[in-house]
Motif scaffolding. Structure first.
Motif, short mmCIF file in Angstrom:
data_model
loop_
_atom_site.label_atom_id
_atom_site.label_comp_id
_atom_site.label_asym_id
_atom_site.label_seq_id
_atom_site.Cartn_x
_atom_site.Cartn_y
_atom_site.Cartn_z
N ARG A 375 0.84 -1.20 0.00
CA ARG A 375 0.00 0.00 0.00
C ARG A 375 0.87 1.25 0.00
N ALA A 376 1.92 1.25 0.79
CA ALA A 376 2.78 2.43 0.86
C ALA A 376 3.54 2.63 -0.45
N ARG A 377 3.93 1.52 -1.10
CA ARG A 377 4.66 1.64 -2.37
C ARG A 377 3.79 2.29 -3.44
N ASP A 378 2.47 2.09 -3.36
CA ASP A 378 1.57 2.71 -4.33
C ASP A 378 1.67 4.22 -4.30
N GLY A 379 2.08 4.77 -3.17
CA GLY A 379 2.23 6.21 -3.05
C GLY A 379 3.62 6.71 -3.40
N GLY A 380 4.48 5.83 -3.90
CA GLY A 380 5.80 6.26 -4.35
C GLY A 380 6.91 6.05 -3.34
N ALA A 381 6.59 5.58 -2.13
CA ALA A 381 7.63 5.36 -1.13
C ALA A 381 8.42 4.10 -1.46
N ARG A 382 9.65 4.06 -1.03
CA ARG A 382 10.49 2.85 -1.18
C ARG A 382 10.42 2.10 0.14
N ILE A 383 9.81 0.92 0.10
CA ILE A 383 9.58 0.14 1.31
C ILE A 383 10.21 -1.23 1.13
N ALA A 384 10.95 -1.67 2.13
CA ALA A 384 11.53 -3.01 2.12
C ALA A 384 11.13 -3.73 3.40
N VAL A 385 10.71 -4.97 3.26
CA VAL A 385 10.39 -5.81 4.42
C VAL A 385 11.50 -6.83 4.58
N VAL A 386 12.27 -6.71 5.65
CA VAL A 386 13.28 -7.70 5.96
C VAL A 386 12.57 -8.85 6.68
N PRO A 387 12.64 -10.07 6.17
CA PRO A 387 11.81 -11.16 6.70
C PRO A 387 12.30 -11.72 8.03
N THR A 388 12.33 -10.87 9.04
CA THR A 388 12.74 -11.32 10.37
C THR A 388 11.60 -12.11 11.01
N LYS A 389 11.91 -13.31 11.50
CA LYS A 389 10.90 -14.18 12.11
C LYS A 389 11.00 -14.20 13.63
N ALA A 390 11.93 -13.43 14.19
CA ALA A 390 12.11 -13.39 15.63
C ALA A 390 12.72 -12.05 16.01
N SER A 391 12.49 -11.63 17.25
CA SER A 391 13.00 -10.34 17.70
C SER A 391 14.53 -10.28 17.66
N VAL A 392 15.18 -11.42 17.93
CA VAL A 392 16.64 -11.41 17.91
C VAL A 392 17.16 -11.16 16.50
#
Length: 525
Positions: A375-392
């Motif tokens: 959704r945020a990318r639709d507005g022109g922002a550059r968004i990356a999700v780092v696939p962290t599966k744990a807080s550490v």
């Protein structure tokens, strides 16, 4: 004949045929939502089934072949029609798999009838004029005792039923199209007939529009209804699925739940994606969570109000929130055992800047984070999700975050650091359950490494030592221990002494995480 080798050829041919026709099928997609991906979803579903068959040894038997086909489709099913098709494959496998000899036309008719019943039963509110109607028509048309003729009859009956779908659903009639999922099923049945009869068509026909007339201008419906498509695989006992269906049915529509024997594929359209995921968490263990936005182009595009670089971290615990904030992240809070509302996460990303990295820190949050980022990318922002599966893993990623680096380079380094961090945790069993290392009872301490139970014991310290030794058996330079609210007093000191004596070359960091569910979180870098 339809022996094991023919089943493999059929599945691969169907995948190839759907690959060549998926664009045409996507263009037909106006029901249940006009998101234009039905052909693609069916193609990916059949590819998953074909890949599962390719992994079988050459000597695999007929029963094993059908089982692999059904399981591969279940695990790889995409979208509403893909999930229904996977259930149809399961129905065929139920009837044809146990046969001692390749089936004749009568057996195929029984299998298609069973497949039709299973598929219809998986849909909470079946609608005529869809893939369900066409599958039922194929089963009824399959009346010849000879296999080749039965396959031709089933494919032809499906084609006749496909043409009728336009008159069975108002939304199809308004757009002048047949049902997309039903068209994809016709391609699959055409491929079956081709393999059995060895009469291969030059191309697989997908009717573009009824009577060749173009749809009226503006006839394609605007996206309406729920805003998100939520899909996940679910490990849950069969008796938990009824309550899950009721909960999801109250949340949205297009509900399809297929599977059995403890493994389910769940599909639903909802406005509250988080609530749909939490319903799965209440029933069992959801994984491979995917969340898609269904109203692309229907609303004003979002836009990032601020420029700049930021990191968003999701957590449920006060201590962890403070740790992330000390490292420079903006924190989105979630309740223990829940996921954050998708709207809240999306708003936080949009408010953070135009270059934002998101750290989900839980497998259940990853799908939501991807949807919010889209959704945020639709507005022109550059968004990356780092696939962290744990807080550490999130902490490891933040440790190498450098806002002065180029955005892509920074994301790569953060992803590399997270991926190099093994994670484990301790939790206390709340009920009797079968784990990968045996039966656990309420009150047992479970030691998990990357989501899998590796040890069961009665003492938190002893189980923690066992998990640490296992995690360090392959090497490690830095151990992070995050102590929970209900950890026994002195846990950090005892584990620190154990590491000093048994792993003297390892550096150790100890933090107060404040998490309620887990007495201890462990990271090894």
């Amino acid at each position: 004949m339809l022996d094991g080798a023919a089943v493999r050829r059929w599945c691969r041919l169907a995948a190839d045929a759907l690959g060549r026709t998926r664009g045409e099928i996507d263009a037909l997609n106006v029901f249940p939502v006009p998101d234009g991906d039905t052909g693609t979803n069916l193609h990916l579903t059949v590819i998953a089934a074909a890949d599962a068959l390719d992994e079988l040894p050459g000597a695999a038997g007929f029963t094993e072949t059908w089982r692999a086909l059904a399981q591969g489709a279940l695990l790889g099913a995409r979208g509403n029609s893909g999930v229904i098709l996977s259930q149809a494959f399961r129905g065929l496998a139920d009837v044809l798999g146990p046969l001692e000899a390749p089936p004749d036309g009568t057996a195929l008719a029984r299998a298609l009838s069973h497949a039709s019943g299973l598929a219809r039963g998986a849909v909470e509110h079946p609608v005529e004029g869809t893939i369900l109607s066409v599958l039922a028509a194929a089963a009824t048309a399959c009346a010849s005792p000879g296999l080749a003729e039965a396959c031709r009859d089933a494919a032809a009956g499906a084609r006749r039923a496909l043409r009728r779908t336009t008159g069975q659903l108002e939304v199809l009639a308004r757009s002048g199209v047949v049902d997309a999922g039903a068209a994809g099923l016709c391609v699959v049945l055409d491929a079956l007939a081709a393999v059995v009869t060895e009469e291969y068509p030059e191309r697989y026909e997908v009717p573009a529009r009824i009577a060749g007339t173009p749809a009226p201008a503006g006839a394609r419906p605007e996206p309406k209804g729920p805003g998100y498509e939520v899909m996940y695989l679910l490990d849950a006992p069969d008796d938990a699925v009824h309550a899950l269906r009721e909960r999801l049915d109250a949340l949205g529509d297009s509900l399809v739940v297929v599977g059995g024997d403890g493994l389910w594929n769940v599909h639903v359209h909802v406005d509250d994606a988080g609530a749909a995921i939490e319903a799965g968490m209440a029933a069992g263990r959801p994984h491979r969570i995917r969340v898609g936005y269904l109203r692309v182009g229907a609303e004003e595009e979002p836009h990032a109000p601020h420029t700049g670089r930021a990191v968003i971290a999701v957590t449920a615990a006060d201590g962890l929130a403070a740790l992330f904030e000390e490292c420079g992240a903006r924190v989105v809070r979630r309740g223990p055992g829940t996921v954050p509302p998708l709207a809240v996460l999306a708003e936080a990303i949009l408010a953070a800047g135009d270059e934002v990295t998101v750290l989900p820190n839980e497998p259940e949050v990853l799908g939501l984070a991807e949807a919010a980022a889209e959704r945020a990318r639709d507005g022109g922002a550059r968004i990356a999700v780092v696939p962290t599966k744990a807080s550490v893993q999130g902490m490891a990623a933040l440790a190498v975050h450098d806002p002065l680096r180029r955005f892509n380079e920074d994301v790569i380094e953060m992803t590399r650091a997270a991926g190099a961090t093994r994670f484990g945790h301790l939790e206390v069993a709340g009920q009797e359950a079968m784990t990968s290392v045996g039966l656990c009872q309420p009150g047992d301490v479970l030691g998990l490494i990357e989501g899998d139970v590796v040890t069961i014991g009665a003492d938190v310290v002893e189980v923690a030592r066992n998990v640490l030794d296992r995690m360090l058996s392959g090497g490690g330079e830095l151990v992070t221990l995050i102590i929970g609210t209900y950890a026994p007093p002195g846990l950090a000191d005892e584990l620190g002494e154990h590491l000093r004596l048994d792993h003297p070359d390892v550096e150790t960091g100890v933090y107060d995480g404040g998490q309620e569910r887990y007495p201890l979180l462990i990271g090894v870098e």
